[in-house]
Design an enzyme around this catalytic site. Structure first.
Site, short mmCIF file in Angstrom:
data_model
loop_
_atom_site.label_atom_id
_atom_site.label_comp_id
_atom_site.label_asym_id
_atom_site.label_seq_id
_atom_site.Cartn_x
_atom_site.Cartn_y
_atom_site.Cartn_z
N CYS A 1 0.87 -1.18 0.00
CA CYS A 1 0.00 0.00 0.00
C CYS A 1 0.91 1.23 0.00
O CYS A 1 1.81 1.34 0.84
CB CYS A 1 -0.90 0.01 1.23
N ASP B 1 -0.19 -5.95 0.36
CA ASP B 1 -1.45 -6.33 -0.28
C ASP B 1 -1.21 -7.63 -1.02
O ASP B 1 -0.14 -7.83 -1.61
CB ASP B 1 -1.91 -5.25 -1.26
N VAL C 1 5.53 -13.47 -24.15
CA VAL C 1 6.33 -13.23 -22.96
C VAL C 1 6.83 -14.57 -22.41
O VAL C 1 6.08 -15.56 -22.37
CB VAL C 1 5.56 -12.43 -21.88
N GLU C 2 8.08 -14.60 -22.03
CA GLU C 2 8.68 -15.80 -21.44
C GLU C 2 8.23 -15.88 -19.98
O GLU C 2 8.30 -14.89 -19.25
CB GLU C 2 10.20 -15.71 -21.58
N SER C 3 7.76 -17.03 -19.55
CA SER C 3 7.09 -17.15 -18.25
C SER C 3 7.99 -16.89 -17.04
O SER C 3 7.55 -16.29 -16.06
CB SER C 3 6.41 -18.51 -18.11
N HIS D 1 -3.96 -0.84 -5.88
CA HIS D 1 -4.33 -2.04 -6.63
C HIS D 1 -4.56 -1.74 -8.11
O HIS D 1 -4.06 -2.44 -8.99
CB HIS D 1 -5.61 -2.66 -6.06
N GLU D 2 -5.33 -0.69 -8.36
CA GLU D 2 -5.66 -0.32 -9.74
C GLU D 2 -4.40 0.04 -10.53
O GLU D 2 -4.29 -0.27 -11.72
CB GLU D 2 -6.64 0.86 -9.76
#
Length: 155
Positions: free
Chosen positions: A55, A62, A77-79, A96-97
């Site tokens: 936060c 969070d 994208v490579e994992s 969060h957003e």
């Protein structure tokens, strides 16, 4: 798993014996490889059930489950790089957003996918949960229409 040297080209994290975990936001860690099935649309899903961030006001952690869905074009994208990238949010102070939108924008910039969506299911804090959803559809294509529809379907 890459089968030849050409497929391994540009992938520096995969197969390393000693993984270095960045403790700060680091989009530079993201790596891509070439989609071998560019001739058809298909969805790739990543599920990160142990996402953490901080936060920006209280500094408290969070926790969330992050789901990423995308329809690739040329790059994917490579994992392992994605895992390390998401781990970098652990000490990042963002709402969060913000986390969800940052992830979406970084992945769009990295891959230029046809379609991409990121959803966060954050655990409750103070008796309330937040589930941000952000998506992208390539401008001027049917994927932009899909993105708009999916955005309103997510409500």
């Amino acid at each position: 798993m890459p089968r030849n040297e050409e497929e391994k080209s540009g992938l520096t994290l995969l197969g390393n014996k000693k993984t270095v975990y960045k403790d700060t936001y680091c989009p530079e860690v993201l790596e891509t490889f070439v989609n071998k099935h560019q001739d058809n649309d298909y969805m790739v899903t990543f599920d990160c059930p142990e996402f953490t961030s901080l936060c920006p006001i209280t500094g408290q952690p969070d926790f969330a489950r992050i789901t990423i869905n995308y329809i690739p074009d040329v790059k994917m994208v490579e994992s392992k790089s994605l895992k390390l990238y998401l781990f970098g949010f652990r000490n990042q102070g963002d709402f969060h957003e913000d986390c969800i939108n940052i992830i979406m924008k970084d992945l769009v910039k990295l891959m230029n996918p046809k379609y991409l969506e990121v959803k966060g299911i954050f655990t409750p804090r103070g008796g309330i949960s937040i589930y941000p959803f952000a998506n992208y559809g390539r401008e001027g294509t049917r994927y932009a229409d899909i993105a708009e529809q999916r955005l309103f379907d997510s409500l």
